[in-house]
Design a protein around this motif. Sequence first.
Motif, PDB file in Angstrom:
ATOM      1  N   PRO A   1       0.801  -1.232   0.000  1.00  0.00           N
ATOM      2  CA  PRO A   1       0.000   0.000   0.000  1.00  0.00           C
ATOM      3  C   PRO A   1       0.835   1.284   0.000  1.00  0.00           C
ATOM      4  O   PRO A   1       0.521   2.225  -0.732  1.00  0.00           O
ATOM      5  CB  PRO A   1      -0.838  -0.128   1.282  1.00  0.00           C
ATOM      6  CG  PRO A   1      -0.986  -1.595   1.463  1.00  0.00           C
ATOM      7  CD  PRO A   1       0.338  -2.165   1.034  1.00  0.00           C
ATOM      8  N   ASP A   2       1.902   1.337   0.779  1.00  0.00           N
ATOM      9  CA  ASP A   2       2.774   2.523   0.775  1.00  0.00           C
ATOM     10  C   ASP A   2       3.445   2.718  -0.586  1.00  0.00           C
ATOM     11  O   ASP A   2       3.544   3.832  -1.089  1.00  0.00           O
ATOM     12  CB  ASP A   2       3.853   2.411   1.851  1.00  0.00           C
ATOM     13  CG  ASP A   2       3.303   2.574   3.250  1.00  0.00           C
ATOM     14  OD1 ASP A   2       2.220   3.170   3.396  1.00  0.00           O
ATOM     15  OD2 ASP A   2       3.960   2.105   4.198  1.00  0.00           O
TER      16      ASP A   2
ATOM     17  N   LEU B   1       0.889   6.182  -7.228  1.00  0.00           N
ATOM     18  CA  LEU B   1      -0.271   7.009  -7.569  1.00  0.00           C
ATOM     19  C   LEU B   1       0.048   8.495  -7.441  1.00  0.00           C
ATOM     20  O   LEU B   1      -0.370   9.294  -8.279  1.00  0.00           O
ATOM     21  CB  LEU B   1      -1.459   6.656  -6.672  1.00  0.00           C
ATOM     22  CG  LEU B   1      -2.239   5.404  -7.054  1.00  0.00           C
ATOM     23  CD1 LEU B   1      -3.282   5.084  -5.999  1.00  0.00           C
ATOM     24  CD2 LEU B   1      -2.884   5.566  -8.407  1.00  0.00           C
ATOM     25  N   ALA B   2       0.782   8.868  -6.412  1.00  0.00           N
ATOM     26  CA  ALA B   2       1.166  10.274  -6.246  1.00  0.00           C
ATOM     27  C   ALA B   2       2.010  10.731  -7.423  1.00  0.00           C
ATOM     28  O   ALA B   2       1.831  11.845  -7.939  1.00  0.00           O
ATOM     29  CB  ALA B   2       1.917  10.466  -4.930  1.00  0.00           C
ATOM     30  N   ARG B   3       2.923   9.910  -7.876  1.00  0.00           N
ATOM     31  CA  ARG B   3       3.760  10.252  -9.033  1.00  0.00           C
ATOM     32  C   ARG B   3       2.906  10.416 -10.288  1.00  0.00           C
ATOM     33  O   ARG B   3       3.142  11.295 -11.115  1.00  0.00           O
ATOM     34  CB  ARG B   3       4.825   9.167  -9.236  1.00  0.00           C
ATOM     35  CG  ARG B   3       5.696   9.346 -10.448  1.00  0.00           C
ATOM     36  CD  ARG B   3       6.546  10.574 -10.340  1.00  0.00           C
ATOM     37  NE  ARG B   3       7.342  10.778 -11.516  1.00  0.00           N
ATOM     38  CZ  ARG B   3       8.566  11.252 -11.501  1.00  0.00           C
ATOM     39  NH1 ARG B   3       9.129  11.570 -10.372  1.00  0.00           N
ATOM     40  NH2 ARG B   3       9.225  11.409 -12.612  1.00  0.00           N
TER      41      ARG B   3
ATOM     42  N   GLU C   1      -7.756   1.389 -11.920  1.00  0.00           N
ATOM     43  CA  GLU C   1      -9.130   1.762 -12.248  1.00  0.00           C
ATOM     44  C   GLU C   1      -9.299   3.256 -12.037  1.00  0.00           C
ATOM     45  O   GLU C   1      -8.589   3.859 -11.245  1.00  0.00           O
ATOM     46  CB  GLU C   1     -10.118   1.030 -11.331  1.00  0.00           C
ATOM     47  CG  GLU C   1     -10.024  -0.472 -11.367  1.00  0.00           C
ATOM     48  CD  GLU C   1     -10.902  -1.142 -10.316  1.00  0.00           C
ATOM     49  OE1 GLU C   1     -11.525  -0.424  -9.500  1.00  0.00           O
ATOM     50  OE2 GLU C   1     -10.950  -2.375 -10.305  1.00  0.00           O
ATOM     51  N   THR C   2     -10.258   3.833 -12.751  1.00  0.00           N
ATOM     52  CA  THR C   2     -10.641   5.215 -12.496  1.00  0.00           C
ATOM     53  C   THR C   2     -12.132   5.239 -12.209  1.00  0.00           C
ATOM     54  O   THR C   2     -12.906   4.491 -12.809  1.00  0.00           O
ATOM     55  CB  THR C   2     -10.337   6.146 -13.682  1.00  0.00           C
ATOM     56  OG1 THR C   2     -10.924   5.608 -14.856  1.00  0.00           O
ATOM     57  CG2 THR C   2      -8.849   6.315 -13.880  1.00  0.00           C
TER      58      THR C   2
ATOM     59  N   SER D   1      -6.526   4.307  -3.072  1.00  0.00           N
ATOM     60  CA  SER D   1      -6.790   5.497  -3.868  1.00  0.00           C
ATOM     61  C   SER D   1      -6.320   6.691  -3.065  1.00  0.00           C
ATOM     62  O   SER D   1      -6.303   6.662  -1.840  1.00  0.00           O
ATOM     63  CB  SER D   1      -8.279   5.621  -4.212  1.00  0.00           C
ATOM     64  OG  SER D   1      -9.033   5.778  -3.041  1.00  0.00           O
ATOM     65  N   LEU D   2      -5.905   7.722  -3.755  1.00  0.00           N
ATOM     66  CA  LEU D   2      -5.441   8.935  -3.093  1.00  0.00           C
ATOM     67  C   LEU D   2      -6.459  10.033  -3.315  1.00  0.00           C
ATOM     68  O   LEU D   2      -7.019  10.180  -4.390  1.00  0.00           O
ATOM     69  CB  LEU D   2      -4.090   9.376  -3.643  1.00  0.00           C
ATOM     70  CG  LEU D   2      -2.915   8.437  -3.390  1.00  0.00           C
ATOM     71  CD1 LEU D   2      -1.656   9.034  -4.004  1.00  0.00           C
ATOM     72  CD2 LEU D   2      -2.707   8.202  -1.935  1.00  0.00           C
ATOM     73  N   THR D   3      -6.673  10.819  -2.283  1.00  0.00           N
ATOM     74  CA  THR D   3      -7.580  11.949  -2.367  1.00  0.00           C
ATOM     75  C   THR D   3      -6.861  13.179  -1.885  1.00  0.00           C
ATOM     76  O   THR D   3      -6.251  13.175  -0.814  1.00  0.00           O
ATOM     77  CB  THR D   3      -8.830  11.710  -1.495  1.00  0.00           C
ATOM     78  OG1 THR D   3      -9.425  10.468  -1.892  1.00  0.00           O
ATOM     79  CG2 THR D   3      -9.833  12.817  -1.664  1.00  0.00           C
ATOM     80  N   MET D   4      -6.923  14.236  -2.675  1.00  0.00           N
ATOM     81  CA  MET D   4      -6.288  15.482  -2.277  1.00  0.00           C
ATOM     82  C   MET D   4      -7.331  16.315  -1.524  1.00  0.00           C
ATOM     83  O   MET D   4      -8.443  16.505  -2.002  1.00  0.00           O
ATOM     84  CB  MET D   4      -5.795  16.245  -3.498  1.00  0.00           C
ATOM     85  CG  MET D   4      -5.006  17.478  -3.122  1.00  0.00           C
ATOM     86  SD  MET D   4      -4.478  18.448  -4.546  1.00  0.00           S
ATOM     87  CE  MET D   4      -3.651  17.263  -5.554  1.00  0.00           C
ATOM     88  N   VAL D   5      -6.961  16.773  -0.338  1.00  0.00           N
ATOM     89  CA  VAL D   5      -7.860  17.587   0.478  1.00  0.00           C
ATOM     90  C   VAL D   5      -7.195  18.923   0.723  1.00  0.00           C
ATOM     91  O   VAL D   5      -6.062  18.992   1.207  1.00  0.00           O
ATOM     92  CB  VAL D   5      -8.170  16.890   1.811  1.00  0.00           C
ATOM     93  CG1 VAL D   5      -9.055  17.766   2.667  1.00  0.00           C
ATOM     94  CG2 VAL D   5      -8.800  15.537   1.580  1.00  0.00           C
ATOM     95  N   ALA D   6      -7.887  19.984   0.387  1.00  0.00           N
ATOM     96  CA  ALA D   6      -7.357  21.327   0.635  1.00  0.00           C
ATOM     97  C   ALA D   6      -8.059  21.911   1.848  1.00  0.00           C
ATOM     98  O   ALA D   6      -9.247  21.710   2.055  1.00  0.00           O
ATOM     99  CB  ALA D   6      -7.595  22.218  -0.576  1.00  0.00           C
TER     100      ALA D   6
END
Length: 111
Positions: free
Chosen positions: A34-35, A41-43, A78-79, A104-109
């Motif tokens: 997972p790490d 995914l971040a890349r 997958e998307t 999955s990664l989620t960006m939170v502002a």
Amino acid sequence: PYEKKLPVQYVYEFKLVDEDIKLDTREEVKSQLPDILGRALARSWVDPKYKRQLQECVHTTLLEGGVEIPHDYICEYETTSGQRAKIVVFEQTGRLKLRVCSLSLTMVASR
């Protein structure tokens, strides 16, 4: 005398891990993958070429990044409808496909 030198072409090789590793057991896959997939995914958020590579074959992308996983593990890119990327890892045991993890990664502002 002055010599004109051509610019050096720098090629950045992106590695997912500091040293190449081989994940042999289910426990190693569950604890470390997972790490590693999070880094991949971040890349893919900032590198379109890497994203295409990840979409085409997660296994190959992991190998080129220094991570080897057993062949009985299936990694699917997958998307969702919102175009958020997700990687799901399955373990193939005979005719059964067991879900090991999903990332999955989620960006939170925030302010």
